[in-house]
Design a protein around this motif. Structure first.
Motif, PDB file in Angstrom:
ATOM      1  N   UNK A 132      41.777  47.244  39.089  1.00 36.94           N
ATOM      2  CA  UNK A 132      41.120  46.480  40.147  1.00 36.94           C
ATOM      3  C   UNK A 132      39.739  46.087  39.648  1.00 36.94           C
ATOM      4  N   UNK A 133      39.387  44.804  39.760  1.00 38.24           N
ATOM      5  CA  UNK A 133      38.082  44.356  39.285  1.00 38.24           C
ATOM      6  C   UNK A 133      37.497  43.329  40.252  1.00 38.24           C
ATOM      7  N   UNK A 134      36.182  43.256  40.257  1.00 41.19           N
ATOM      8  CA  UNK A 134      35.441  42.356  41.128  1.00 41.19           C
ATOM      9  C   UNK A 134      35.070  41.078  40.400  1.00 41.19           C
ATOM     10  N   UNK A 135      34.873  40.014  41.172  1.00 43.19           N
ATOM     11  CA  UNK A 135      34.485  38.738  40.572  1.00 43.19           C
ATOM     12  C   UNK A 135      33.016  38.709  40.165  1.00 43.19           C
ATOM     13  N   UNK A 136      32.195  39.608  40.727  1.00 42.16           N
ATOM     14  CA  UNK A 136      30.765  39.591  40.409  1.00 42.16           C
ATOM     15  C   UNK A 136      30.262  40.964  39.962  1.00 42.16           C
ATOM     16  N   UNK A 137      31.111  41.694  39.264  1.00 44.21           N
ATOM     17  CA  UNK A 137      30.740  43.008  38.758  1.00 44.21           C
ATOM     18  C   UNK A 137      29.739  42.851  37.612  1.00 44.21           C
ATOM     19  N   UNK A 138      28.554  43.491  37.684  1.00 45.90           N
ATOM     20  CA  UNK A 138      27.584  43.357  36.599  1.00 45.90           C
ATOM     21  C   UNK A 138      28.001  44.063  35.312  1.00 45.90           C
ATOM     22  N   UNK A 139      29.036  44.939  35.388  1.00 46.98           N
ATOM     23  CA  UNK A 139      29.443  45.724  34.220  1.00 46.98           C
ATOM     24  C   UNK A 139      30.635  45.129  33.480  1.00 46.98           C
ATOM     25  N   UNK A 140      31.292  44.102  34.079  1.00 45.09           N
ATOM     26  CA  UNK A 140      32.443  43.507  33.397  1.00 45.09           C
ATOM     27  C   UNK A 140      32.757  42.165  34.044  1.00 45.09           C
ATOM     28  N   UNK A 141      33.147  41.198  33.231  1.00 45.07           N
ATOM     29  CA  UNK A 141      33.555  39.898  33.754  1.00 45.07           C
ATOM     30  C   UNK A 141      35.023  39.960  34.173  1.00 45.07           C
ATOM     31  N   UNK A 142      35.450  39.065  35.080  1.00 46.86           N
ATOM     32  CA  UNK A 142      36.874  39.034  35.445  1.00 46.86           C
ATOM     33  C   UNK A 142      37.790  38.830  34.237  1.00 46.86           C
ATOM     34  N   UNK A 143      37.387  37.976  33.301  1.00 44.07           N
ATOM     35  CA  UNK A 143      38.229  37.741  32.124  1.00 44.07           C
ATOM     36  C   UNK A 143      38.373  39.002  31.278  1.00 44.07           C
ATOM     37  N   UNK A 144      37.278  39.734  31.096  1.00 45.70           N
ATOM     38  CA  UNK A 144      37.342  40.965  30.300  1.00 45.70           C
ATOM     39  C   UNK A 144      38.195  42.013  31.005  1.00 45.70           C
ATOM     40  N   UNK A 145      38.090  42.075  32.326  1.00 44.83           N
ATOM     41  CA  UNK A 145      38.901  43.034  33.082  1.00 44.83           C
ATOM     42  C   UNK A 145      40.380  42.690  32.981  1.00 44.83           C
ATOM     43  N   UNK A 146      40.704  41.413  33.082  1.00 46.31           N
ATOM     44  CA  UNK A 146      42.104  41.011  32.959  1.00 46.31           C
ATOM     45  C   UNK A 146      42.625  41.279  31.547  1.00 46.31           C
ATOM     46  N   UNK A 147      41.768  41.113  30.555  1.00 38.10           N
ATOM     47  CA  UNK A 147      42.182  41.399  29.186  1.00 38.10           C
ATOM     48  C   UNK A 147      42.492  42.883  29.012  1.00 38.10           C
ATOM     49  N   UNK A 148      41.658  43.762  29.595  1.00 41.95           N
ATOM     50  CA  UNK A 148      41.945  45.186  29.535  1.00 41.95           C
ATOM     51  C   UNK A 148      43.267  45.495  30.234  1.00 41.95           C
ATOM     52  N   UNK A 149      43.458  44.924  31.410  1.00 43.78           N
ATOM     53  CA  UNK A 149      44.696  45.166  32.154  1.00 43.78           C
ATOM     54  C   UNK A 149      45.915  44.747  31.335  1.00 43.78           C
ATOM     55  N   UNK A 150      45.825  43.596  30.664  1.00 43.97           N
ATOM     56  CA  UNK A 150      46.943  43.132  29.842  1.00 43.97           C
ATOM     57  C   UNK A 150      47.201  44.090  28.682  1.00 43.97           C
ATOM     58  N   UNK A 151      46.134  44.556  28.036  1.00 47.83           N
ATOM     59  CA  UNK A 151      46.296  45.486  26.915  1.00 47.83           C
ATOM     60  C   UNK A 151      46.932  46.787  27.364  1.00 47.83           C
ATOM     61  N   UNK A 152      46.533  47.260  28.532  1.00 43.90           N
ATOM     62  CA  UNK A 152      47.010  48.548  29.022  1.00 43.90           C
ATOM     63  C   UNK A 152      48.351  48.459  29.737  1.00 43.90           C
ATOM     64  N   UNK A 153      48.893  47.255  29.903  1.00 48.68           N
ATOM     65  CA  UNK A 153      50.144  47.096  30.635  1.00 48.68           C
ATOM     66  C   UNK A 153      49.987  47.341  32.119  1.00 48.68           C
ATOM     67  N   UNK A 154      48.782  47.098  32.630  1.00 42.75           N
ATOM     68  CA  UNK A 154      48.479  47.369  34.038  1.00 42.75           C
ATOM     69  C   UNK A 154      48.639  46.118  34.882  1.00 42.75           C
ATOM     70  N   UNK A 155      49.011  46.317  36.148  1.00 46.73           N
ATOM     71  CA  UNK A 155      48.970  45.217  37.096  1.00 46.73           C
ATOM     72  C   UNK A 155      47.511  44.969  37.478  1.00 46.73           C
ATOM     73  N   UNK A 156      47.100  43.699  37.529  1.00 48.40           N
ATOM     74  CA  UNK A 156      45.712  43.352  37.810  1.00 48.40           C
ATOM     75  C   UNK A 156      45.564  42.859  39.238  1.00 48.40           C
ATOM     76  N   UNK A 157      44.538  43.363  39.933  1.00 48.34           N
ATOM     77  CA  UNK A 157      44.211  42.927  41.286  1.00 48.34           C
ATOM     78  C   UNK A 157      42.740  42.553  41.341  1.00 48.34           C
ATOM     79  N   UNK A 158      42.449  41.362  41.855  1.00 44.95           N
ATOM     80  CA  UNK A 158      41.067  40.936  42.039  1.00 44.95           C
ATOM     81  C   UNK A 158      40.544  41.449  43.374  1.00 44.95           C
ATOM     82  N   UNK A 159      39.339  42.012  43.351  1.00 45.61           N
ATOM     83  CA  UNK A 159      38.701  42.501  44.573  1.00 45.61           C
ATOM     84  C   UNK A 159      37.783  41.460  45.181  1.00 45.61           C
ATOM     85  N   UNK A 160      37.810  40.217  44.666  1.00 44.66           N
ATOM     86  CA  UNK A 160      36.876  39.229  45.157  1.00 44.66           C
ATOM     87  C   UNK A 160      35.454  39.604  44.774  1.00 44.66           C
ATOM     88  N   UNK A 161      34.446  39.071  45.458  1.00 44.99           N
ATOM     89  CA  UNK A 161      33.051  39.426  45.162  1.00 44.99           C
ATOM     90  C   UNK A 161      32.691  40.763  45.787  1.00 44.99           C
TER      91      UNK A 161
END
Length: 220
Positions: A136-165
């Motif tokens: 689960x990742x936020x659109x305005x997280x100061x510690x990670x961008x949405x693209x980087x979070x989705x990339x981690x999810x893809x690498x880990x085989x995880x389902x990705x959910x956006x938490x919005x802002x």
């Protein structure tokens, strides 16, 4: 260390929370879950302000070995990287003893410049996790961008959910008990208990996880 809680059978796992840098304070959803759910306890990683990868991975391993499986992990921020490193180093087979994980707002240890507190966890593991998981990742997280979070999810085989802002999806985000996160945790538990293969687990997470949470998240 974790307090003594045990699952009654394979379909009812215990939940171990894994906080990130500086731990989780009294208003953090992890703390509130620990206080309100009898099946939930915290892994006390220690060294909260100066974390070390090997020390945290060892603490996670000790907690998992000391608990009665199945186990579901609920991690936040740098705790997500600690979970991924535990999976990388443990050699666990699919789904046992850790049967699933909810990975919330993972920290980006590939960013530059990288804060010194995160350096020991770089680079991020890239192998698929040996259990069903949701990132689960936020659109305005100061510690990670949405693209980087989705990339981690893809690498880990995880389902990705956006938490919005929703910021860093922590106490400052004003989530309180975070019911939407509880629903996602329930989906991880469902996938952990009823899916006998990677494909089946991902189907449960992708279909039901999105239905359970996307409307609320996108409205925040």
């Amino acid at each position: 260390m974790t307090r003594g809680i045990h699952a009654g059978d394979r379909s009812q796992p215990i939940v171990l929370t894994v906080p990130g840098l500086n731990g989780s304070g009294p208003s953090h959803w992890q703390t509130l879950w620990e206080q309100s759910r009898p099946d939930t306890a915290r892994i006390e990683l220690g060294m909260w302000s100066q974390p070390r990868r090997n020390a945290w991975v060892t603490k996670i391993d000790q907690a998992i070995r000391g608990a009665k499986p199945p186990i579901v992990l609920a991690a936040h921020s740098l705790g997500c990287l600690a979970v991924a490193w535990w999976a990388e180093l443990s050699g666990q087979p699919w789904g046992w003893p850790v049967a699933g994980a909810l990975l919330v707002a993972p920290a980006d240890v590939g960013r530059r410049p990288l804060p010194a507190e995160l350096a020991d966890f770089a680079p991020a593991p890239t192998r698929p996790l040996p259990f069903p998981s949701i990132v689960v990742a936020s659109e305005d997280d100061p510690w990670i961008t949405p693209d980087a979070a989705q990339s981690l999810a893809a690498s880990w085989g995880s389902h990705f959910v956006s938490a919005g802002p929703a910021g860093h999806i922590n106490a400052a985000s004003g989530l309180g008990w975070w019911e939407e996160g509880q629903e996602l945790l329930d989906r991880v538990i469902q996938a952990a208990g009823g899916a006998g293969s990677v494909g089946e687990a991902r189907t449960v997470l992708a279909v039901n996880g999105t239905e359970a949470a996307s409307a609320r998240f996108l409205g925040q």
